[in-house]
Design a protein around this motif. Structure first.
Motif, PDB file in Angstrom:
ATOM      1  N   TRP A  24       0.821  -1.203   0.000  1.00 51.20           N
ATOM      2  CA  TRP A  24       0.000   0.000   0.000  1.00 51.20           C
ATOM      3  C   TRP A  24       0.859   1.258   0.000  1.00 51.20           C
ATOM      4  O   TRP A  24       1.881   1.330   0.685  1.00 51.20           O
ATOM      5  CB  TRP A  24      -0.875   0.067   1.259  1.00 51.20           C
ATOM      6  CG  TRP A  24      -1.949  -0.958   1.354  1.00 51.20           C
ATOM      7  CD1 TRP A  24      -2.636  -1.553   0.341  1.00 51.20           C
ATOM      8  CD2 TRP A  24      -2.484  -1.499   2.574  1.00 51.20           C
ATOM      9  NE1 TRP A  24      -3.570  -2.425   0.840  1.00 51.20           N
ATOM     10  CE2 TRP A  24      -3.501  -2.409   2.199  1.00 51.20           C
ATOM     11  CE3 TRP A  24      -2.210  -1.305   3.921  1.00 51.20           C
ATOM     12  CZ2 TRP A  24      -4.236  -3.120   3.152  1.00 51.20           C
ATOM     13  CZ3 TRP A  24      -2.945  -1.994   4.864  1.00 51.20           C
ATOM     14  CH2 TRP A  24      -3.940  -2.901   4.490  1.00 51.20           C
ATOM     15  N   ILE A  58      -4.541  -0.953  11.569  1.00 51.30           N
ATOM     16  CA  ILE A  58      -4.484  -2.046  10.595  1.00 51.30           C
ATOM     17  C   ILE A  58      -4.703  -3.390  11.283  1.00 51.30           C
ATOM     18  O   ILE A  58      -5.498  -4.222  10.821  1.00 51.30           O
ATOM     19  CB  ILE A  58      -3.144  -2.034   9.841  1.00 51.30           C
ATOM     20  CG1 ILE A  58      -3.032  -0.763   8.990  1.00 51.30           C
ATOM     21  CG2 ILE A  58      -3.012  -3.271   8.949  1.00 51.30           C
ATOM     22  CD1 ILE A  58      -1.669  -0.577   8.357  1.00 51.30           C
ATOM     23  N   TYR A  78      -8.357  -3.388  10.196  1.00 53.64           N
ATOM     24  CA  TYR A  78      -8.346  -4.062   8.888  1.00 53.64           C
ATOM     25  C   TYR A  78      -8.353  -5.582   9.024  1.00 53.64           C
ATOM     26  O   TYR A  78      -9.199  -6.265   8.427  1.00 53.64           O
ATOM     27  CB  TYR A  78      -7.129  -3.598   8.097  1.00 53.64           C
ATOM     28  CG  TYR A  78      -6.958  -4.278   6.761  1.00 53.64           C
ATOM     29  CD1 TYR A  78      -7.696  -3.872   5.650  1.00 53.64           C
ATOM     30  CD2 TYR A  78      -6.057  -5.331   6.604  1.00 53.64           C
ATOM     31  CE1 TYR A  78      -7.541  -4.496   4.422  1.00 53.64           C
ATOM     32  CE2 TYR A  78      -5.891  -5.961   5.385  1.00 53.64           C
ATOM     33  CZ  TYR A  78      -6.651  -5.543   4.297  1.00 53.64           C
ATOM     34  OH  TYR A  78      -6.498  -6.184   3.081  1.00 53.64           O
ATOM     35  N   HIS A  79      -7.413  -6.126   9.809  1.00 52.16           N
ATOM     36  CA  HIS A  79      -7.269  -7.584   9.873  1.00 52.16           C
ATOM     37  C   HIS A  79      -8.364  -8.249  10.706  1.00 52.16           C
ATOM     38  O   HIS A  79      -8.906  -9.279  10.309  1.00 52.16           O
ATOM     39  CB  HIS A  79      -5.891  -7.950  10.432  1.00 52.16           C
ATOM     40  CG  HIS A  79      -4.774  -7.720   9.466  1.00 52.16           C
ATOM     41  ND1 HIS A  79      -4.677  -8.374   8.260  1.00 52.16           N
ATOM     42  CD2 HIS A  79      -3.688  -6.895   9.525  1.00 52.16           C
ATOM     43  CE1 HIS A  79      -3.594  -7.977   7.617  1.00 52.16           C
ATOM     44  NE2 HIS A  79      -2.973  -7.077   8.362  1.00 52.16           N
ATOM     45  N   VAL A  97     -12.275  -3.586   8.453  1.00 55.41           N
ATOM     46  CA  VAL A  97     -12.436  -2.173   8.093  1.00 55.41           C
ATOM     47  C   VAL A  97     -11.574  -1.885   6.866  1.00 55.41           C
ATOM     48  O   VAL A  97     -10.375  -2.154   6.870  1.00 55.41           O
ATOM     49  CB  VAL A  97     -12.013  -1.257   9.260  1.00 55.41           C
ATOM     50  CG1 VAL A  97     -12.175   0.214   8.876  1.00 55.41           C
ATOM     51  CG2 VAL A  97     -12.827  -1.576  10.508  1.00 55.41           C
ATOM     52  N   PRO A  98     -12.150  -1.362   5.804  1.00 53.52           N
ATOM     53  CA  PRO A  98     -11.360  -1.120   4.592  1.00 53.52           C
ATOM     54  C   PRO A  98     -10.198  -0.160   4.854  1.00 53.52           C
ATOM     55  O   PRO A  98     -10.342   0.807   5.617  1.00 53.52           O
ATOM     56  CB  PRO A  98     -12.381  -0.507   3.622  1.00 53.52           C
ATOM     57  CG  PRO A  98     -13.722  -0.936   4.140  1.00 53.52           C
ATOM     58  CD  PRO A  98     -13.577  -1.009   5.619  1.00 53.52           C
ATOM     59  N   ILE A  99      -9.085  -0.416   4.227  1.00 55.99           N
ATOM     60  CA  ILE A  99      -7.923   0.442   4.439  1.00 55.99           C
ATOM     61  C   ILE A  99      -8.208   1.872   3.971  1.00 55.99           C
ATOM     62  O   ILE A  99      -7.679   2.833   4.544  1.00 55.99           O
ATOM     63  CB  ILE A  99      -6.664  -0.134   3.736  1.00 55.99           C
ATOM     64  CG1 ILE A  99      -5.413   0.696   4.085  1.00 55.99           C
ATOM     65  CG2 ILE A  99      -6.865  -0.222   2.237  1.00 55.99           C
ATOM     66  CD1 ILE A  99      -5.092   0.814   5.560  1.00 55.99           C
ATOM     67  N   GLU A 100      -9.076   2.039   2.961  1.00 54.78           N
ATOM     68  CA  GLU A 100      -9.383   3.392   2.522  1.00 54.78           C
ATOM     69  C   GLU A 100     -10.157   4.164   3.592  1.00 54.78           C
ATOM     70  O   GLU A 100     -10.049   5.388   3.701  1.00 54.78           O
ATOM     71  CB  GLU A 100     -10.134   3.391   1.193  1.00 54.78           C
ATOM     72  CG  GLU A 100     -11.458   2.645   1.190  1.00 54.78           C
ATOM     73  CD  GLU A 100     -11.316   1.194   0.749  1.00 54.78           C
ATOM     74  OE1 GLU A 100     -12.311   0.648   0.214  1.00 54.78           O
ATOM     75  OE2 GLU A 100     -10.221   0.604   0.935  1.00 54.78           O
ATOM     76  N   ILE A 159      -9.699   3.596   6.866  1.00 50.57           N
ATOM     77  CA  ILE A 159      -8.658   3.896   7.843  1.00 50.57           C
ATOM     78  C   ILE A 159      -7.859   5.122   7.405  1.00 50.57           C
ATOM     79  O   ILE A 159      -7.558   6.009   8.208  1.00 50.57           O
ATOM     80  CB  ILE A 159      -7.758   2.667   8.050  1.00 50.57           C
ATOM     81  CG1 ILE A 159      -8.551   1.565   8.771  1.00 50.57           C
ATOM     82  CG2 ILE A 159      -6.501   3.027   8.828  1.00 50.57           C
ATOM     83  CD1 ILE A 159      -7.831   0.237   8.861  1.00 50.57           C
ATOM     84  N   PRO A 185       1.001  -4.569   4.871  1.00 52.34           N
ATOM     85  CA  PRO A 185      -0.103  -4.972   5.752  1.00 52.34           C
ATOM     86  C   PRO A 185       0.143  -6.294   6.460  1.00 52.34           C
ATOM     87  O   PRO A 185      -0.552  -6.602   7.437  1.00 52.34           O
ATOM     88  CB  PRO A 185      -1.296  -5.072   4.798  1.00 52.34           C
ATOM     89  CG  PRO A 185      -0.694  -5.336   3.460  1.00 52.34           C
ATOM     90  CD  PRO A 185       0.614  -4.597   3.447  1.00 52.34           C
TER      91      PRO A 185
END
Length: 458
Positions: free
Chosen positions: A53, A346, A350-351, A355-358, A360, A393
């Motif tokens: 990313w 993250i 995210y993991h 939750v989408p990284i965008e 975050i 990530p």
């Protein structure tokens, strides 16, 4: 055009949009090109991101530089921030009269910081309110903070004698008259706390949960209601900083639904999205407001997903561990955290929660850029500052305070293994972190700039 820097084989994270394979070009400290996969342009330096990313550098809008080692905090803490992919910070500044001495603070920060920085003014007196328009125009500061937890006896212990609802109302009214002004408010009803705290102390309680019980969620929610109500009456945009509980978040939702409501923003912190009152960190996780229950953690993640939470700030305080090695009542408040914002978001967001990284990236960068008038920050867009973090990530690292370069020699996350870390950080196109290490160039020539955030500076 020959680029200064070309990042290839990247996953470009566009906040609020999505993740797109491609390449990114930098020229003269700004993003100069967003390219399709495989497209190339001549560049002085090309870096293969290896499918990682590329996100906008984080903006940490809530740090307390100067509370550790006042003379050197901008040196150590800017490095710590950069290690976590943070490329801009906004630090809270308090002094008796902002017209005296603030220039020296800016000069010291400019000399020491390896990332860009700005300030909020902490309002603790009528003098601050009376001179707000003047100092805001003079120094380019359009965001402020009022501390409801320093009313009465609690304020007197800190040397504050003027904080009450009248000062809040006056500050709201004055902030409303400043273009782009926003007033952050620390919400805890400190007048009730002694009634709840004293029996806990007499009972010999010395655990992290007791800190939550002496300042429970409804005392935060009650102050949120008061702040929102007065904000609506004055038309002043407010930011509920470091919001920690489900009940307080629901109070924001209730006021936002009112047609008479002024703009209400919500900031929460990684600790409220990750730690609970059962945390083995004990006094190292003592903070105001307290870390709370798992139910509150879950509620705040819901707020991140549904947009109730606007921004994420660390509330970073870089004091030494010796100030924490006392019982829960006497240990210092707050802890370091700017370097671990992104790994926590993250790892847990995210993991674990999908939750989408965008999203975050939105709450850790773009939203703060919009709220605090940083028009060239927080986006992967041509013309924006090349404040960037390359993030792996899947990289797992165990938190060790010795690796984080802070004046603080501990972390409440010490020994925890987090999945997802930045591996490279750029400030306006300049490499300041490589593989978890501050570059020699950033050490020898820090290069951070003071950012005016009023309309004149924009």
């Amino acid at each position: 055009m020959i680029l200064d820097l070309l990042l290839t084989n990247a996953l470009l994270v566009e906040p609020g949009v999505g993740v797109t394979p491609g390449a990114l070009g930098v020229k003269d400290g700004r993003i100069a090109a967003l390219l399709a996969p495989g497209t190339t342009l001549p560049a002085t330096e090309t870096i293969d991101c290896q499918g990682r990313w590329v996100i906008p550098g984080l903006i940490d809008p809530h740090v307390h530089f100067g509370f550790g080692s006042p003379e050197t905090d901008f040196l150590t803490e800017s490095r710590s921030a950069a290690l976590g992919g943070v490329t801009t910070i906004l630090s809270f500044h308090r002094q008796k009269d902002f017209r005296e001495g603030f220039g020296a603070v800016m000069a010291r920060a400019t000399e020491q910081s390896c990332i860009d920085f700005g300030f909020h003014f902490g309002l603790t007196s009528q003098l601050h309110v009376d001179t707000l328009a003047d100092v805001s125009s003079r120094f380019g500061v359009a965001s402020y903070k009022l501390y409801l937890m320093y009313k009465g006896q609690a304020g007197l212990a800190q040397g504050f004698t003027e904080i009450d609802d009248a000062l809040m109302y006056a500050a709201l009214r004055e902030t409303a008259a400043i273009p782009g002004g926003v007033l952050g408010i620390h919400c805890e009803n400190v007048e009730v706390i002694p009634l709840l705290r004293d029996p806990l102390r007499r009972a010999g309680r010395n655990d992290l949960a007791a800190w939550d019980e002496q300042s429970p969620d409804f005392l935060e929610a009650e102050n949120v209601h008061r702040a929102c109500y007065f904000a609506a009456r004055t038309g002043c945009p407010i930011n509920i900083v470091h919001l920690s509980s489900r009940e307080a978040l629901d109070e924001v939702r209730r006021h936002r639904a009112s047609r008479s409501a002024a703009p209400i923003y919500v900031e929460t912190c990684p600790q409220y999205l990750f730690l609970t009152r059962e945390s083995p960190a004990g006094t190292f996780a003592k903070v105001n407001p307290p870390v709370r229950s798992q139910s509150d953690v879950d509620a705040l993640w819901e707020g991140v997903l549904d947009g109730t939470v606007t921004t994420i700030g660390s509330d970073h305080v870089p004091r030494k561990r010796t100030t924490k090695m006392k019982d829960i009542w006497d240990a210092s408040n707050g802890f370091p955290g700017t370097a671990t914002i992104l790994p926590i978001m993250i790892h847990e967001g995210y993991h674990r929660r999908g939750v989408p990284i965008e999203r975050i990236a939105q709450v850790t960068s773009t939203a703060s850029a919009r709220l605090y008038n940083l028009p060239t920050k927080g986006r992967l867009s041509v013309g924006c500052d090349a404040d960037l973090a390359i993030v792996d990530p899947d990289l797992e690292r165990t938190v060790d305070a010795a690796d984080l370069e802070s004046f603080a020699d501990y972390s409440p996350y010490e020994g925890m293994t987090l999945k997802g870390w930045p591996v490279m950080t750029f400030s306006r196109g300049r490499k300041i972190v490589i593989d978890g290490q501050i570059t020699d160039e950033a050490r020898n020539q820090p290069g951070g700039r003071y950012i005016r955030r009023d309309h004149q500076g924009a």
